[in-house]
Design a protein around this motif. Structure first.
Motif, mmCIF file in Angstrom:
data_model
loop_
_atom_site.group_PDB
_atom_site.id
_atom_site.type_symbol
_atom_site.label_atom_id
_atom_site.label_comp_id
_atom_site.label_asym_id
_atom_site.label_seq_id
_atom_site.Cartn_x
_atom_site.Cartn_y
_atom_site.Cartn_z
ATOM 1 N N MET A 149 0.832 -1.083 -0.094
ATOM 2 C CA MET A 149 -0.046 -0.145 0.084
ATOM 3 C C MET A 149 0.781 1.414 -0.008
ATOM 4 O O MET A 149 0.478 2.112 -0.488
ATOM 5 N N SER A 150 1.876 1.203 0.817
ATOM 6 C CA SER A 150 2.774 2.510 1.091
ATOM 7 C C SER A 150 3.617 2.630 -0.594
ATOM 8 O O SER A 150 3.625 3.710 -0.743
ATOM 9 N N LEU A 151 3.813 1.695 -1.113
ATOM 10 C CA LEU A 151 4.343 1.764 -2.430
ATOM 11 C C LEU A 151 3.468 2.497 -3.623
ATOM 12 O O LEU A 151 3.817 3.508 -4.400
ATOM 13 N N LYS A 152 2.216 2.056 -3.362
ATOM 14 C CA LYS A 152 1.111 2.830 -4.317
ATOM 15 C C LYS A 152 1.037 4.223 -3.704
ATOM 16 O O LYS A 152 0.940 4.970 -4.765
ATOM 17 N N VAL A 153 1.051 4.632 -2.530
ATOM 18 C CA VAL A 153 0.823 5.895 -2.024
ATOM 19 C C VAL A 153 1.932 6.786 -2.262
ATOM 20 O O VAL A 153 1.761 7.862 -2.884
ATOM 21 N N PHE A 154 3.155 6.442 -1.895
ATOM 22 C CA PHE A 154 4.300 7.313 -2.126
ATOM 23 C C PHE A 154 5.039 7.053 -3.384
ATOM 24 O O PHE A 154 5.718 7.964 -3.784
ATOM 25 N N GLY A 155 5.040 5.844 -3.856
ATOM 26 C CA GLY A 155 5.899 5.465 -5.055
ATOM 27 C C GLY A 155 7.065 4.977 -4.847
ATOM 28 O O GLY A 155 7.780 5.207 -3.626
ATOM 29 N N LEU A 156 7.936 4.357 -5.787
ATOM 30 C CA LEU A 156 9.131 3.758 -5.541
ATOM 31 C C LEU A 156 10.207 4.662 -5.326
ATOM 32 O O LEU A 156 11.146 4.542 -4.545
ATOM 33 N N GLU A 157 10.112 5.689 -6.255
ATOM 34 C CA GLU A 157 11.285 6.751 -5.896
ATOM 35 C C GLU A 157 11.297 7.347 -4.574
ATOM 36 O O GLU A 157 12.238 7.693 -4.175
ATOM 37 N N ALA A 158 10.214 7.636 -3.703
ATOM 38 C CA ALA A 158 10.302 7.987 -2.596
ATOM 39 C C ALA A 158 10.837 7.250 -1.689
ATOM 40 O O ALA A 158 11.498 7.773 -0.908
ATOM 41 N N PHE A 159 10.623 5.929 -1.807
ATOM 42 C CA PHE A 159 11.223 4.823 -0.927
ATOM 43 C C PHE A 159 12.909 4.927 -1.240
ATOM 44 O O PHE A 159 13.469 4.944 -0.427
ATOM 45 N N ARG A 160 13.282 4.911 -2.442
ATOM 46 C CA ARG A 160 14.426 4.934 -2.794
ATOM 47 C C ARG A 160 15.338 6.303 -2.219
ATOM 48 O O ARG A 160 16.265 6.129 -1.600
ATOM 49 N N GLU A 161 14.567 7.405 -2.184
ATOM 50 C CA GLU A 161 15.200 8.445 -1.517
ATOM 51 C C GLU A 161 15.569 8.409 -0.181
ATOM 52 O O GLU A 161 16.512 8.840 0.407
ATOM 53 N N ALA A 162 14.292 7.877 0.564
ATOM 54 C CA ALA A 162 14.158 7.561 1.673
ATOM 55 C C ALA A 162 15.377 6.657 2.310
ATOM 56 O O ALA A 162 16.171 7.168 3.334
ATOM 57 N N VAL A 163 15.532 5.608 1.547
ATOM 58 C CA VAL A 163 16.627 4.813 1.935
ATOM 59 C C VAL A 163 17.993 5.319 1.758
ATOM 60 O O VAL A 163 18.938 5.314 2.426
ATOM 61 N N THR A 164 18.157 6.152 0.544
ATOM 62 C CA THR A 164 19.482 6.781 0.281
ATOM 63 C C THR A 164 19.827 7.712 1.476
ATOM 64 O O THR A 164 20.884 7.966 1.961
ATOM 65 N N ARG A 165 18.782 8.476 1.802
ATOM 66 C CA ARG A 165 18.938 9.244 2.699
ATOM 67 C C ARG A 165 19.369 8.895 4.119
ATOM 68 O O ARG A 165 20.232 9.266 5.078
ATOM 69 N N GLY A 166 18.917 7.738 4.585
ATOM 70 C CA GLY A 166 19.130 7.171 5.670
ATOM 71 C C GLY A 166 20.529 6.489 5.617
ATOM 72 O O GLY A 166 21.276 6.772 6.549
ATOM 73 N N ILE A 167 20.959 6.051 4.536
ATOM 74 C CA ILE A 167 22.452 5.709 4.355
ATOM 75 C C ILE A 167 23.288 6.958 4.535
ATOM 76 O O ILE A 167 24.524 6.703 5.413
ATOM 77 N N GLU A 168 22.918 8.102 3.925
ATOM 78 C CA GLU A 168 23.816 8.992 3.991
ATOM 79 C C GLU A 168 24.097 9.530 5.489
ATOM 80 O O GLU A 168 24.879 9.980 6.148
ATOM 81 N N LEU A 169 22.670 9.383 6.454
ATOM 82 C CA LEU A 169 22.666 9.939 7.756
ATOM 83 C C LEU A 169 23.615 8.947 8.567
ATOM 84 O O LEU A 169 24.460 9.504 9.348
ATOM 85 N N ALA A 170 23.786 7.920 8.611
ATOM 86 C CA ALA A 170 24.629 6.889 9.132
ATOM 87 C C ALA A 170 26.194 7.243 8.724
ATOM 88 O O ALA A 170 26.820 7.423 9.467
ATOM 89 N N GLU A 171 26.245 7.663 7.629
ATOM 90 C CA GLU A 171 27.752 7.735 7.101
ATOM 91 C C GLU A 171 28.281 9.326 7.894
ATOM 92 O O GLU A 171 29.132 9.540 8.388
ATOM 93 N N ILE A 172 27.023 10.191 7.947
ATOM 94 C CA ILE A 172 27.244 11.405 8.621
ATOM 95 C C ILE A 172 27.634 11.158 10.042
ATOM 96 O O ILE A 172 28.397 11.728 10.654
ATOM 97 N N ALA A 173 26.832 10.028 10.590
ATOM 98 C CA ALA A 173 26.937 9.698 12.239
ATOM 99 C C ALA A 173 28.283 9.267 12.391
ATOM 100 O O ALA A 173 29.169 9.693 13.189
ATOM 101 N N GLU A 174 28.723 8.409 11.420
ATOM 102 C CA GLU A 174 30.075 7.790 11.524
ATOM 103 C C GLU A 174 31.215 8.812 11.566
ATOM 104 O O GLU A 174 32.271 8.989 12.408
ATOM 105 N N SER A 175 31.128 9.766 10.630
ATOM 106 C CA SER A 175 32.051 10.916 10.424
ATOM 107 C C SER A 175 32.082 11.783 11.710
ATOM 108 O O SER A 175 33.390 12.129 12.343
ATOM 109 N N PHE A 176 30.944 11.980 12.148
ATOM 110 C CA PHE A 176 30.917 13.013 13.380
ATOM 111 C C PHE A 176 31.584 12.282 14.662
ATOM 112 O O PHE A 176 32.623 12.816 15.506
#
Length: 123
Positions: A1-28
């Motif tokens: 259902m979430s894929l229908k509402v938000f779309g695949l691209e929104a999920f890709r962006e969210a996962v990519t952002r989560g990965i970036e934030l983990a890298e920011i945490a590590e760097s800090f």
């Protein structure tokens, strides 16, 4: 259902952002004294631990358990601990799409405060 509402691209962006934030945490964390990266950021998760100078492994494990307990009691952020190679480590997952870089930095600053406070009580 979430894929229908938000779309695949929104999920890709969210996962990519989560990965970036983990890298920011590590760097800090790498810039702070007494913190050790145990497993580098991968798929939005980083594990690390507070290692006060001159402390034996059981004391280091205890400090990290106490950091998690204080953070949960404080209610500022949620993180968990796990054990890797007999070391208690903190586990930060950054996949929540509402998490910001500032939130990550503030969380780590609070963890650092708790770590300093707890380790100084051992003296």
């Amino acid at each position: 259902m979430s894929l229908k509402v938000f779309g695949l691209e929104a999920f890709r962006e969210a996962v990519t952002r989560g990965i970036e934030l983990a890298e920011i945490a590590e760097s800090f964390l790498r810039r702070l004294d007494s913190w050790e990266i145990v497993t580098p950021a991968q798929i939005g998760i980083v594990t690390f631990r507070y290692v006060p100078p001159g402390r034996l492994q059981p004391e280091v494990n205890d400090v990290n358990r106490q950091i998690v307990d204080r953070m949960i009691s404080d209610g500022f952020a949620m993180l968990t601990s796990t054990t890797l190679n007999d070391c208690v480590v903190l586990r930060l997952c950054t996949i929540n799409p509402r998490t910001t870089e500032l939130y990550i930095v503030n969380t780590i600053e609070k963890l650092n405060y708790f770590g300093c406070q707890i380790s100084s009580s051992f003296n």
